[in-house]
Write a protein that holds these residues in place. Structure first.
Motif, PDB file in Angstrom:
ATOM      1  N   SER A 318      -3.671   6.916  -2.899  1.00 55.03           N
ATOM      2  CA  SER A 318      -3.470   7.368  -1.745  1.00 55.03           C
ATOM      3  C   SER A 318      -3.474   8.802  -1.869  1.00 55.03           C
ATOM      4  N   ASP A 319      -3.202   9.295  -3.217  1.00 53.84           N
ATOM      5  CA  ASP A 319      -3.513  10.660  -3.947  1.00 53.84           C
ATOM      6  C   ASP A 319      -4.733  11.577  -3.806  1.00 53.84           C
ATOM      7  N   ARG A 320      -6.037  10.109  -3.967  1.00 51.09           N
ATOM      8  CA  ARG A 320      -6.741  10.007  -4.334  1.00 51.09           C
ATOM      9  C   ARG A 320      -7.946   9.913  -3.046  1.00 51.09           C
ATOM     10  N   ILE A 321      -7.790   8.876  -2.470  1.00 59.04           N
ATOM     11  CA  ILE A 321      -8.633   8.958  -1.311  1.00 59.04           C
ATOM     12  C   ILE A 321      -7.744   8.678  -0.158  1.00 59.04           C
ATOM     13  N   GLY A 322      -6.285   9.310   0.306  1.00 60.89           N
ATOM     14  CA  GLY A 322      -5.900   9.323   1.500  1.00 60.89           C
ATOM     15  C   GLY A 322      -4.920   8.034   2.079  1.00 60.89           C
ATOM     16  N   ARG A 323      -4.043   8.117   2.821  1.00 59.54           N
ATOM     17  CA  ARG A 323      -2.832   6.811   2.632  1.00 59.54           C
ATOM     18  C   ARG A 323      -3.493   6.093   3.928  1.00 59.54           C
ATOM     19  N   LYS A 324      -4.416   7.194   4.784  1.00 54.34           N
ATOM     20  CA  LYS A 324      -4.978   6.065   5.864  1.00 54.34           C
ATOM     21  C   LYS A 324      -5.532   4.811   5.051  1.00 54.34           C
ATOM     22  N   ASN A 325      -7.007   5.597   3.676  1.00 49.90           N
ATOM     23  CA  ASN A 325      -7.917   4.743   3.349  1.00 49.90           C
ATOM     24  C   ASN A 325      -6.983   3.639   2.848  1.00 49.90           C
ATOM     25  N   THR A 326      -5.609   4.320   2.686  1.00 47.97           N
ATOM     26  CA  THR A 326      -5.725   2.981   1.933  1.00 47.97           C
ATOM     27  C   THR A 326      -4.485   2.400   2.253  1.00 47.97           C
ATOM     28  N   TYR A 327      -4.257   2.237   3.296  1.00 46.80           N
ATOM     29  CA  TYR A 327      -3.805   1.346   4.397  1.00 46.80           C
ATOM     30  C   TYR A 327      -4.810   0.131   4.788  1.00 46.80           C
ATOM     31  N   ILE A 328      -6.148   0.833   4.664  1.00 43.55           N
ATOM     32  CA  ILE A 328      -7.176  -0.278   5.453  1.00 43.55           C
ATOM     33  C   ILE A 328      -7.153  -1.149   4.740  1.00 43.55           C
ATOM     34  N   ILE A 329      -7.785  -0.936   2.789  1.00 43.17           N
ATOM     35  CA  ILE A 329      -7.321  -1.666   1.527  1.00 43.17           C
ATOM     36  C   ILE A 329      -6.804  -2.227   1.747  1.00 43.17           C
ATOM     37  N   GLY A 330      -5.377  -2.529   1.944  1.00 43.58           N
ATOM     38  CA  GLY A 330      -4.512  -3.087   2.008  1.00 43.58           C
ATOM     39  C   GLY A 330      -4.231  -4.347   3.042  1.00 43.58           C
ATOM     40  N   TRP A 331      -4.678  -3.680   4.899  1.00 44.24           N
ATOM     41  CA  TRP A 331      -4.638  -4.809   5.641  1.00 44.24           C
ATOM     42  C   TRP A 331      -5.878  -5.566   5.565  1.00 44.24           C
ATOM     43  N   ILE A 332      -6.992  -5.136   5.168  1.00 44.61           N
ATOM     44  CA  ILE A 332      -8.106  -5.958   4.703  1.00 44.61           C
ATOM     45  C   ILE A 332      -7.865  -7.271   3.739  1.00 44.61           C
ATOM     46  N   ALA A 333      -6.348  -7.044   2.518  1.00 50.15           N
ATOM     47  CA  ALA A 333      -6.438  -7.395   1.839  1.00 50.15           C
ATOM     48  C   ALA A 333      -4.926  -8.453   2.490  1.00 50.15           C
ATOM     49  N   PHE A 334      -3.817  -8.329   3.078  1.00 56.78           N
ATOM     50  CA  PHE A 334      -3.499  -8.937   3.907  1.00 56.78           C
ATOM     51  C   PHE A 334      -4.251  -9.813   4.780  1.00 56.78           C
ATOM     52  N   LEU A 335      -5.781  -9.056   5.582  1.00 55.68           N
ATOM     53  CA  LEU A 335      -5.933 -10.757   6.365  1.00 55.68           C
ATOM     54  C   LEU A 335      -6.959 -11.689   5.234  1.00 55.68           C
ATOM     55  N   ALA A 336      -7.320 -11.391   4.199  1.00 54.54           N
ATOM     56  CA  ALA A 336      -8.224 -11.959   3.433  1.00 54.54           C
ATOM     57  C   ALA A 336      -7.057 -13.116   2.888  1.00 54.54           C
ATOM     58  N   VAL A 337      -5.562 -12.975   3.119  1.00 57.39           N
ATOM     59  CA  VAL A 337      -4.927 -14.263   2.410  1.00 57.39           C
ATOM     60  C   VAL A 337      -4.626 -14.802   3.610  1.00 57.39           C
ATOM     61  N   VAL A 338      -4.135 -14.246   4.137  1.00 59.76           N
ATOM     62  CA  VAL A 338      -2.596 -14.860   5.138  1.00 59.76           C
ATOM     63  C   VAL A 338      -3.021 -16.568   5.339  1.00 59.76           C
ATOM     64  N   PHE A 339      -4.189 -17.039   5.733  1.00 62.14           N
ATOM     65  CA  PHE A 339      -4.528 -18.328   6.433  1.00 62.14           C
ATOM     66  C   PHE A 339      -4.941 -19.493   5.046  1.00 62.14           C
ATOM     67  N   VAL A 340      -3.872 -19.072   3.821  1.00 62.61           N
ATOM     68  CA  VAL A 340      -4.163 -19.445   2.486  1.00 62.61           C
ATOM     69  C   VAL A 340      -3.364 -20.094   1.824  1.00 62.61           C
ATOM     70  N   LEU A 341      -1.998 -18.843   2.159  1.00 66.49           N
ATOM     71  CA  LEU A 341      -1.151 -19.148   2.003  1.00 66.49           C
ATOM     72  C   LEU A 341      -0.103 -20.390   2.038  1.00 66.49           C
ATOM     73  N   PHE A 342       0.111 -20.789   3.653  1.00 66.36           N
ATOM     74  CA  PHE A 342       0.364 -21.887   3.116  1.00 66.36           C
ATOM     75  C   PHE A 342       0.526 -22.352   2.724  1.00 66.36           C
ATOM     76  N   PRO A 343      -1.155 -23.089   2.912  1.00 68.05           N
ATOM     77  CA  PRO A 343      -1.679 -24.385   2.360  1.00 68.05           C
ATOM     78  C   PRO A 343      -1.607 -24.684   0.885  1.00 68.05           C
ATOM     79  N   LEU A 344      -1.499 -23.279  -0.084  1.00 67.78           N
ATOM     80  CA  LEU A 344      -0.985 -23.149  -1.297  1.00 67.78           C
ATOM     81  C   LEU A 344      -0.112 -24.037  -1.395  1.00 67.78           C
ATOM     82  N   VAL A 345       1.699 -23.187  -0.922  1.00 70.98           N
ATOM     83  CA  VAL A 345       2.727 -23.149  -0.314  1.00 70.98           C
ATOM     84  C   VAL A 345       2.830 -24.621  -0.349  1.00 70.98           C
ATOM     85  N   ASN A 346       2.159 -25.330   0.679  1.00 63.01           N
ATOM     86  CA  ASN A 346       1.935 -26.752   0.491  1.00 63.01           C
ATOM     87  C   ASN A 346       1.415 -27.292  -0.365  1.00 63.01           C
ATOM     88  N   THR A 347       0.803 -27.441  -0.665  1.00 66.77           N
ATOM     89  CA  THR A 347       0.933 -28.440  -2.376  1.00 66.77           C
ATOM     90  C   THR A 347       1.947 -28.571  -3.251  1.00 66.77           C
TER      91      THR A 347
END
Length: 379
Positions: A318-347
């Protein structure tokens, strides 16, 4: 000022702080928040593993678990009050003094939980006492976070605020690592049934005494925030700072709170004890996975290492690309994983559980590491 990183703060952020003092501040903030969140996550994990049985037994297995998790949530009602009190007095007597006070309050509450009688021993008084101590934990946690991030960011040069602000942030995953690790150790070396429920769960809470002593010693060695020193020298303090805050910056307060709420809503699903309970609840009691306690706790501890690394990386990035841009990366990462978390746990496979939690930790870290610097710069 703008809402992006690198914006000048209203008061001088010292760039004259020596590297040695910066290291001392980093150590003090990360150790302090580690201890606070060890205590906080220890309660959350114990709520999913033992409190339903020991303090809310008459409600039955499932209802008792729900009530136990409700006591986890109660602390969040009192965290804003803790933040208000610590912020108010932190502007008057200093960040350093308030950080020591919140550390002692949290440690005392956690240690006392370790000696509480159970419902079987004293009846309804047991859950009442548990609730009171949980409220004290909520008050101290609310005050701890704001004070710690201000101490870190106000000491830092402008170009290092994200990196320095990440130190109190990584105390959170380290606290989760310690809490999960100690509980895993207890369930691994003693009987996970009767002995753990009888006395084994108490030991991690009692260990908080040792951590508190270490935290106080480290924090007392740190110099007061240079921004607070500057404010004190001006002698222009507002009588009731929170009134001034909401009068001038109410919209920023709301937006900042919503930003934090998004991260917390996702993060506490995995760190607040829910996943531990979901994965370990016996099939006979209505559970869907039925895994053993120890491997689940170890998987959570392993994923917290990933969360730690991603949190610190987010602060640096965030010191390099800004706080807001870092947030956006994080929310995209969340969105990519949220639907597979419980199927993985349920195994029911501990490695897939670890994988799911670790992938989730990427988004969790990248929406958390820059938060300290971002909030300080907003105001």
């Amino acid at each position: 000022m703008t809402k992006e990183s690198g914006a000048p703060m209203a008061t001088t952020t010292t760039s004259a702080t020596s590297p040695r003092e910066l290291r001392r501040v980093a150590a003090a903030t990360v150790i302090g928040t580690t201890i606070e969140w060890y205590d906080f996550f220890l309660y959350a994990s114990a709520a999913g593993l033992v409190f339903g049985k020991l303090f809310f037994e008459p409600a039955g297995p499932q209802a008792g678990t729900i009530i136990a998790f409700a006591t986890v949530g109660v602390s969040f009602l009192f965290r804003p009050l803790g933040a208000f009190l610590a912020g108010h007095f932190g502007d008057r007597i200093g960040r350093k003094a308030m950080l020591v006070i919140t550390l002692i309050l949290m440690g005392a509450a956690t240690t006392l939980i370790g000696v509480l009688p159970t419902y079987e021993q004293v009846g309804v008084l047991a859950p009442i006492l548990l609730m009171v101590l949980r409220i004290l934990q909520g008050l101290s946690t609310g005050g701890e976070w704001g004070g710690a991030v201000l101490m870190a960011v106000e000491h830092a040069p402008a170009e290092q605020r994200g990196r320095m602000g990440a130190f109190p942030q990584i105390g959170v995953p380290i606290g989760l690592l310690l809490a999960s690790g100690v509980l895993a150790l207890m369930t691994g070396v003693i009987s996970p049934g009767e002995q753990f429920l009888e006395w084994g769960w108490r030991i991690p809470f009692l260990l908080s005494v040792v951590l508190i002593v270490v935290g106080i010693v480290v924090r007392r060695a740190v110099e007061e925030s240079p921004v607070f020193t500057e404010i004190s020298e001006r002698k222009e303090q507002t009588k009731i700072p929170v009134v001034e805050l909401f009068r001038k910056h109410w919209l920023l307060v709301v937006l900042a709170a919503l930003t934090f709420a998004g991260n917390n809503a996702a993060g506490y699903m995995t760190t607040g004890g829910y996943i531990q309970n979901y994965a370990t609840m016996p099939l006979a009691d209505g559970g869907l996975v039925g895994m053993e306690r120890t491997p689940v706790l170890l998987a959570v501890a392993g994923a917290s290492v990933v969360w730690l690394a991603m949190t610190f990386l987010a602060g640096v990035v965030s010191d390099r690309i800004g706080r807001k841009n870092t947030y956006i990366i994080g929310w995209i990462a969340f969105l990519a994983v949220v639907f597979v978390l419980f199927p993985l746990v349920n195994t029911g496979n501990v490695w897939l559980l670890f994988l799911g939690l670790s992938l989730f930790a990427i988004g969790n870290g990248f929406t958390y590491g820059q938060q300290a610097a971002y909030f300080a710069e907003l105001f």
